[in-house]
Scaffold this motif. Sequence first.
Motif, PDB file in Angstrom:
ATOM      1  N   ARG A 226     -10.644  -9.036 -13.175  1.00 44.91           N
ATOM      2  CA  ARG A 226     -11.276  -7.608 -13.709  1.00 44.91           C
ATOM      3  C   ARG A 226     -11.670  -7.618 -14.889  1.00 44.91           C
ATOM      4  NH1 ARG A 226      -6.640  -3.469 -15.849  1.00 44.91           N
ATOM      5  NH2 ARG A 226      -6.091  -5.256 -17.078  1.00 44.91           N
ATOM      6  N   ASP A 227     -12.714  -7.003 -15.130  1.00 40.28           N
ATOM      7  CA  ASP A 227     -13.614  -6.581 -16.306  1.00 40.28           C
ATOM      8  C   ASP A 227     -13.582  -5.300 -16.701  1.00 40.28           C
ATOM      9  OD1 ASP A 227     -15.525  -6.257 -18.352  1.00 40.28           O
ATOM     10  OD2 ASP A 227     -16.883  -7.919 -17.514  1.00 40.28           O
ATOM     11  N   SER A 228     -12.523  -4.977 -17.707  1.00 41.54           N
ATOM     12  CA  SER A 228     -12.498  -3.537 -17.964  1.00 41.54           C
ATOM     13  C   SER A 228     -13.524  -2.855 -18.492  1.00 41.54           C
ATOM     14  CB  SER A 228     -11.110  -3.233 -18.781  1.00 41.54           C
ATOM     15  OG  SER A 228      -9.992  -3.817 -18.188  1.00 41.54           O
ATOM     16  N   GLU A 229     -14.272  -3.706 -19.610  1.00 42.01           N
ATOM     17  CA  GLU A 229     -15.427  -3.008 -20.192  1.00 42.01           C
ATOM     18  C   GLU A 229     -16.562  -2.643 -19.254  1.00 42.01           C
ATOM     19  OE1 GLU A 229     -16.947  -5.549 -23.718  1.00 42.01           O
ATOM     20  OE2 GLU A 229     -14.740  -6.028 -24.308  1.00 42.01           O
ATOM     21  N   LYS A 230     -16.797  -3.557 -18.387  1.00 38.88           N
ATOM     22  CA  LYS A 230     -17.715  -3.357 -17.294  1.00 38.88           C
ATOM     23  C   LYS A 230     -17.336  -2.382 -16.349  1.00 38.88           C
ATOM     24  CE  LYS A 230     -20.501  -7.114 -18.847  1.00 38.88           C
ATOM     25  NZ  LYS A 230     -21.151  -8.506 -18.350  1.00 38.88           N
ATOM     26  N   GLU A 231     -16.036  -2.358 -16.213  1.00 42.33           N
ATOM     27  CA  GLU A 231     -15.393  -1.606 -14.982  1.00 42.33           C
ATOM     28  C   GLU A 231     -15.843  -2.029 -13.578  1.00 42.33           C
ATOM     29  OE1 GLU A 231     -15.657   2.566 -15.235  1.00 42.33           O
ATOM     30  OE2 GLU A 231     -14.156   2.524 -16.944  1.00 42.33           O
ATOM     31  N   LEU A 232     -15.914  -3.663 -13.421  1.00 47.57           N
ATOM     32  CA  LEU A 232     -16.031  -4.290 -12.465  1.00 47.57           C
ATOM     33  C   LEU A 232     -14.710  -5.098 -12.012  1.00 47.57           C
ATOM     34  CD1 LEU A 232     -19.383  -5.681 -13.424  1.00 47.57           C
ATOM     35  CD2 LEU A 232     -18.981  -3.980 -11.531  1.00 47.57           C
TER      36      LEU A 232
ATOM     37  N   ALA B 169       0.933  -1.209   0.058  1.00 45.11           N
ATOM     38  CA  ALA B 169      -0.063  -0.048  -0.034  1.00 45.11           C
ATOM     39  C   ALA B 169       0.892   1.225  -0.103  1.00 45.11           C
ATOM     40  CB  ALA B 169      -0.994  -0.126   1.180  1.00 45.11           C
ATOM     41  N   ASP B 170       1.889   1.254  -0.708  1.00 44.93           N
ATOM     42  CA  ASP B 170       2.818   2.355  -0.795  1.00 44.93           C
ATOM     43  C   ASP B 170       2.699   3.147  -2.178  1.00 44.93           C
ATOM     44  OD1 ASP B 170       3.908   0.450  -2.271  1.00 44.93           O
ATOM     45  OD2 ASP B 170       6.012   0.647  -1.216  1.00 44.93           O
ATOM     46  N   LYS B 171       2.374   2.623  -3.188  1.00 42.80           N
ATOM     47  CA  LYS B 171       2.720   3.147  -4.422  1.00 42.80           C
ATOM     48  C   LYS B 171       1.455   2.551  -5.254  1.00 42.80           C
ATOM     49  CE  LYS B 171       5.474  -0.325  -6.657  1.00 42.80           C
ATOM     50  NZ  LYS B 171       5.131  -1.402  -5.893  1.00 42.80           N
ATOM     51  N   MET B 172       0.339   3.378  -5.115  1.00 44.90           N
ATOM     52  CA  MET B 172      -1.043   3.025  -5.363  1.00 44.90           C
ATOM     53  C   MET B 172      -1.009   3.082  -6.958  1.00 44.90           C
ATOM     54  SD  MET B 172      -2.441   2.146  -2.758  1.00 44.90           S
ATOM     55  CE  MET B 172      -0.952   2.249  -1.722  1.00 44.90           C
ATOM     56  N   ILE B 173      -1.750   1.962  -7.298  1.00 48.84           N
ATOM     57  CA  ILE B 173      -1.843   1.711  -9.054  1.00 48.84           C
ATOM     58  C   ILE B 173      -3.079   1.957  -9.175  1.00 48.84           C
ATOM     59  CG2 ILE B 173      -1.450  -0.035 -10.619  1.00 48.84           C
ATOM     60  CD1 ILE B 173       0.517  -1.482  -8.721  1.00 48.84           C
ATOM     61  N   ASP B 174      -3.364   2.581 -10.497  1.00 47.49           N
ATOM     62  CA  ASP B 174      -4.849   2.568 -11.014  1.00 47.49           C
ATOM     63  C   ASP B 174      -5.245   1.163 -11.607  1.00 47.49           C
ATOM     64  OD1 ASP B 174      -6.717   2.959 -13.241  1.00 47.49           O
ATOM     65  OD2 ASP B 174      -6.325   5.274 -12.968  1.00 47.49           O
ATOM     66  N   ILE B 175      -6.380   0.919 -11.215  1.00 47.75           N
ATOM     67  CA  ILE B 175      -6.945  -0.349 -11.598  1.00 47.75           C
ATOM     68  C   ILE B 175      -6.875  -0.607 -13.251  1.00 47.75           C
ATOM     69  CG2 ILE B 175      -9.321   0.405 -11.619  1.00 47.75           C
ATOM     70  CD1 ILE B 175      -8.193  -2.984 -10.597  1.00 47.75           C
ATOM     71  N   ARG B 176      -6.922   0.436 -13.948  1.00 47.16           N
ATOM     72  CA  ARG B 176      -6.988   0.348 -15.312  1.00 47.16           C
ATOM     73  C   ARG B 176      -5.463   0.078 -15.633  1.00 47.16           C
ATOM     74  NH1 ARG B 176     -10.214   3.819 -13.466  1.00 47.16           N
ATOM     75  NH2 ARG B 176     -12.386   4.161 -14.325  1.00 47.16           N
TER      76      ARG B 176
ATOM     77  N   LYS C  14     -15.323 -14.244   1.413  1.00 47.92           N
ATOM     78  CA  LYS C  14     -16.223 -14.136   0.335  1.00 47.92           C
ATOM     79  C   LYS C  14     -15.747 -13.416  -0.666  1.00 47.92           C
ATOM     80  CE  LYS C  14     -20.138 -15.042   3.543  1.00 47.92           C
ATOM     81  NZ  LYS C  14     -21.327 -15.028   3.884  1.00 47.92           N
ATOM     82  N   GLU C  15     -16.513 -13.696  -1.879  1.00 45.05           N
ATOM     83  CA  GLU C  15     -16.161 -13.044  -3.073  1.00 45.05           C
ATOM     84  C   GLU C  15     -17.177 -11.899  -3.318  1.00 45.05           C
ATOM     85  OE1 GLU C  15     -15.292 -15.559  -6.551  1.00 45.05           O
ATOM     86  OE2 GLU C  15     -13.661 -16.514  -5.553  1.00 45.05           O
ATOM     87  N   PHE C  16     -16.764 -10.740  -3.795  1.00 45.52           N
ATOM     88  CA  PHE C  16     -17.812  -9.805  -4.128  1.00 45.52           C
ATOM     89  C   PHE C  16     -17.285  -9.059  -5.492  1.00 45.52           C
ATOM     90  CE2 PHE C  16     -17.338  -9.887   0.733  1.00 45.52           C
ATOM     91  CZ  PHE C  16     -18.698 -10.119   0.750  1.00 45.52           C
ATOM     92  N   VAL C  17     -18.324  -8.653  -6.245  1.00 48.21           N
ATOM     93  CA  VAL C  17     -18.214  -7.944  -7.480  1.00 48.21           C
ATOM     94  C   VAL C  17     -18.357  -6.551  -7.180  1.00 48.21           C
ATOM     95  CG1 VAL C  17     -19.096  -7.526 -10.036  1.00 48.21           C
ATOM     96  CG2 VAL C  17     -18.740  -9.826  -8.944  1.00 48.21           C
ATOM     97  N   VAL C  18     -17.327  -5.706  -7.413  1.00 51.86           N
ATOM     98  CA  VAL C  18     -17.118  -4.309  -6.920  1.00 51.86           C
ATOM     99  C   VAL C  18     -17.025  -3.405  -8.247  1.00 51.86           C
ATOM    100  CG1 VAL C  18     -16.284  -2.769  -5.472  1.00 51.86           C
ATOM    101  CG2 VAL C  18     -16.328  -5.193  -4.952  1.00 51.86           C
TER     102      VAL C  18
END
Length: 96
Positions: free
Chosen positions: A60-66, A6-13, A76-80
């Motif tokens: 990761r689903d880049s098209e749906k941004e999930l 958690a030191d150099k945050m990354i853009d999810i994209r 538990k698994e969550f879709v966010v």
Amino acid sequence: QWYYGADKMIDIREVTPGKAYACKFKIEHILDEFGRIPGLSDTPLKGLGWYEGFGELIQRDSEKELVKVLDQKSKKEFVVPFSQIWDVDEVEYVEE
């Protein structure tokens, strides 16, 4: 076991497929009276509320941004949605 810096945050994209990542997230979910995701206990339910968790990115689903996240606490698994995750960082697996 994995280590999260958690030191150099990354853009999810910008995450690299095949590498391991973790993030903090929030979702609207049924919670117990202590604000936890209900498990196998007899704790009474409180109702719908915001749960904040931390876990490993599974998919990761880049098209749906999930993203699919495996919550470390509830297991538990969550879709966010991308808009509800933050502090994305690469994780390093270590042996205990």
